[in-house]
Design an enzyme around this catalytic site. Structure first.
Site, PDB file in Angstrom:
ATOM      1  N   SER A 270      -4.818   2.044 -16.608  1.00  0.00           N
ATOM      2  CA  SER A 270      -4.085   0.854 -17.070  1.00  0.00           C
ATOM      3  C   SER A 270      -4.046  -0.137 -15.914  1.00  0.00           C
ATOM      4  CB  SER A 270      -2.650   1.242 -17.439  1.00  0.00           C
ATOM      5  OG  SER A 270      -1.840   0.096 -17.593  1.00  0.00           O
TER       6      SER A 270
ATOM      7  N   TYR B 236       5.574   5.793 -16.286  1.00  0.00           N
ATOM      8  CA  TYR B 236       4.211   5.375 -16.670  1.00  0.00           C
ATOM      9  C   TYR B 236       3.456   4.881 -15.438  1.00  0.00           C
ATOM     10  CZ  TYR B 236       0.674   3.029 -19.689  1.00  0.00           C
ATOM     11  OH  TYR B 236      -0.478   2.615 -20.326  1.00  0.00           O
TER      12      TYR B 236
HETATM   13  P1  NAD Z   1      -2.274   4.693 -29.046  1.00  0.00           P
HETATM   14  O1  NAD Z   1      -0.836   5.028 -29.120  1.00  0.00           O
HETATM   15  O2  NAD Z   1      -2.969   4.202 -30.247  1.00  0.00           O
HETATM   16  O3  NAD Z   1      -3.119   5.923 -28.500  1.00  0.00           O
HETATM   17  C1  NAD Z   1      -2.620   6.954 -27.740  1.00  0.00           C
HETATM   18  C2  NAD Z   1      -3.303   8.199 -28.236  1.00  0.00           C
HETATM   19  O4  NAD Z   1      -2.900   9.309 -27.423  1.00  0.00           O
HETATM   20  C3  NAD Z   1      -2.904   8.533 -29.679  1.00  0.00           C
HETATM   21  O5  NAD Z   1      -4.048   8.859 -30.421  1.00  0.00           O
HETATM   22  C4  NAD Z   1      -2.000   9.741 -29.511  1.00  0.00           C
HETATM   23  O6  NAD Z   1      -2.037  10.625 -30.602  1.00  0.00           O
HETATM   24  C5  NAD Z   1      -2.624  10.368 -28.284  1.00  0.00           C
HETATM   25  N1  NAD Z   1      -1.724  11.317 -27.656  1.00  0.00           N
HETATM   26  C6  NAD Z   1      -0.475  11.096 -27.194  1.00  0.00           C
HETATM   27  N2  NAD Z   1       0.053  12.246 -26.729  1.00  0.00           N
HETATM   28  C7  NAD Z   1      -0.911  13.192 -26.894  1.00  0.00           C
HETATM   29  C8  NAD Z   1      -0.975  14.568 -26.618  1.00  0.00           C
HETATM   30  N3  NAD Z   1       0.055  15.221 -26.062  1.00  0.00           N
HETATM   31  N4  NAD Z   1      -2.105  15.241 -26.913  1.00  0.00           N
HETATM   32  C9  NAD Z   1      -3.152  14.604 -27.478  1.00  0.00           C
HETATM   33  N5  NAD Z   1      -3.151  13.299 -27.765  1.00  0.00           N
HETATM   34  C10 NAD Z   1      -2.040  12.614 -27.485  1.00  0.00           C
HETATM   35  O7  NAD Z   1      -2.396   3.647 -27.857  1.00  0.00           O
HETATM   36  P2  NAD Z   1      -3.669   3.112 -27.061  1.00  0.00           P
HETATM   37  O8  NAD Z   1      -3.320   1.763 -26.628  1.00  0.00           O
HETATM   38  O9  NAD Z   1      -4.914   3.321 -27.838  1.00  0.00           O
HETATM   39  O10 NAD Z   1      -3.645   4.041 -25.751  1.00  0.00           O
HETATM   40  C11 NAD Z   1      -4.790   4.750 -25.285  1.00  0.00           C
HETATM   41  C12 NAD Z   1      -4.763   4.803 -23.773  1.00  0.00           C
HETATM   42  O11 NAD Z   1      -4.903   3.487 -23.248  1.00  0.00           O
HETATM   43  C13 NAD Z   1      -3.476   5.358 -23.171  1.00  0.00           C
HETATM   44  O12 NAD Z   1      -3.777   6.189 -22.060  1.00  0.00           O
HETATM   45  C14 NAD Z   1      -2.747   4.107 -22.689  1.00  0.00           C
HETATM   46  O13 NAD Z   1      -1.874   4.375 -21.621  1.00  0.00           O
HETATM   47  C15 NAD Z   1      -3.929   3.258 -22.268  1.00  0.00           C
HETATM   48  N6  NAD Z   1      -3.628   1.826 -22.173  1.00  0.00           N
HETATM   49  C16 NAD Z   1      -3.346   1.101 -23.284  1.00  0.00           C
HETATM   50  C17 NAD Z   1      -3.080  -0.253 -23.145  1.00  0.00           C
HETATM   51  C18 NAD Z   1      -2.754  -1.133 -24.316  1.00  0.00           C
HETATM   52  O14 NAD Z   1      -2.361  -2.298 -24.096  1.00  0.00           O
HETATM   53  N7  NAD Z   1      -2.901  -0.685 -25.545  1.00  0.00           N
HETATM   54  C19 NAD Z   1      -3.094  -0.855 -21.885  1.00  0.00           C
HETATM   55  C20 NAD Z   1      -3.377  -0.069 -20.779  1.00  0.00           C
HETATM   56  C21 NAD Z   1      -3.651   1.268 -20.935  1.00  0.00           C
END
Ligand code: NAD
Length: 258
Positions: A146, A159
């Site tokens: 991130s 986080y």
């Molecule tokens: P999201 O909530 O759609 O995806 C998160 C995924 O992680 C989901 O599919 C969820 O089921 C899975 N997950 C959570 N806990 C879990 C576990 N214990 N075991 C297996 N799977 C698990 O959100 P996203 O934005 O797609 O996030 C994906 C990644 O991107 C994350 O690591 C998040 O920190 C990172 N991220 C997202 C953003 C953003 O703005 N969306 C920005 C920076 C980083």
């Protein structure tokens, strides 16, 4: 789309929604066989599988694995080898965040955030590497970190601790695993339009303030992230290891310590 990943097998954790789903679809649409991992959303995993089929993508298997449970972590890697015959690419994508002022953060939320965002990639990568060592094969590890591996995020201390931790884990592993032909890199998204940002997307003043800080003037899409992951997983990135690649519309460049 050209088949850059024909004959390759990829695990994408948390690929039942958001960024993970797009990464799974992108890698599969370029020929990879993909292990779709889900935690609590089998419908989402099925949707990923359907999108891959619609894109004419490679073979898929779906595995239920909570990446905070070490037996599930082991089984996820085992299933790739048993059912798809290999595992060449690991995308540590699963993540959670918990909002709380520092003085109110609970131990259970801390354990969940660190367990999902840092401990899980640590041990998943370890198992992935052990299997590659046995098979004497090279590999690719890509962590979805991130902008908050570098940029403060008040009220999200756990986080930031997890994402900051994965920045150093990636750097260390690039050194240790380079001699084995395994590259390790981070992809650091900025603000991406996914379920994790549901409350932000509903808060127009907050959203507009954020957009004002993004030089490209828009949120990112999961596909913006997936295309960078596909590059790092491909042969074109054969000489790339030990770094973080931001996909954030310039947000991090516009950032000053508060
Ligand atoms: P999201 O909530 O759609 O995806 C998160 C995924 O992680 C989901 O599919 C969820 O089921 C899975 N997950 C959570 N806990 C879990 C576990 N214990 N075991 C297996 N799977 C698990 O959100 P996203 O934005 O797609 O996030 C994906 C990644 O991107 C994350 O690591 C998040 O920190 C990172 N991220 C997202 C953003 C953003 O703005 N969306 C920005 C920076 C980083």
């Amino acid at each position: 789309m050209s088949a850059r990943f024909t004959g390759k097998v990829a695990i994408v954790t948390g690929s039942s929604s958001g960024i993970g789903q797009s990464i799974a679809v992108r890698l599969a649409s370029e020929g990879a066989s993909v292990v779709i991992d889900y935690h609590s959303n089998p419908e989402g995993a099925e949707e990923t599988q359907k999108k891959i089929a619609a894109a004419g993508g490679g073979k898929t298997i779906t595995v239920k694995a909570d990446v905070t449970i070490m037996d599930d972590v082991k089984n996820l890697v085992e299933q790739a080898w048993q059912q798809l015959g290999s595992c060449d690419i690991l995308v540590n994508n699963a993540g959670v965040e918990k909002h709380a002022p520092f003085w109110e953060a609970t131990e259970s939320d801390y354990d969940l955030v660190l367990g999902t965002n840092l401990k899980a990639p640590f041990f998943l990568t370890q198992r992935f590497v052990q299997k590659l060592m046995e098979a004497k094969k090279p590999g690719r590890v890509i962590n979805i970190s991130s902008v908050h591996e570098d940029m403060v995020f008040p009220n999200f201390a756990s986080y930031c601790a997890a994402k900051g931790g994965i920045r150093m884990l990636m750097r260390d592993l690039a050194m240790e695993l380079g001699p084995l032909g395994i590259t390790v890199n981070n992809v650091a998204p900025g603000a991406i339009n996914t379920p994790i940002n549901a409350s932000l997307l509903e808060d127009k003043p907050k959203l507009n303030a954020l957009l004002n800080n993004i030089p490209l003037g828009r949120l990112g899409t999961p596909e913006d992230v997936a295309s960078l992951v596909a590059f790092l997983a491909s042969d074109e990135a054969a000489y790339v290891t030990g770094s973080t690649y931001f996909v954030d519309g310039g947000l991090i460049r516009n950032y000053k310590e508060q």
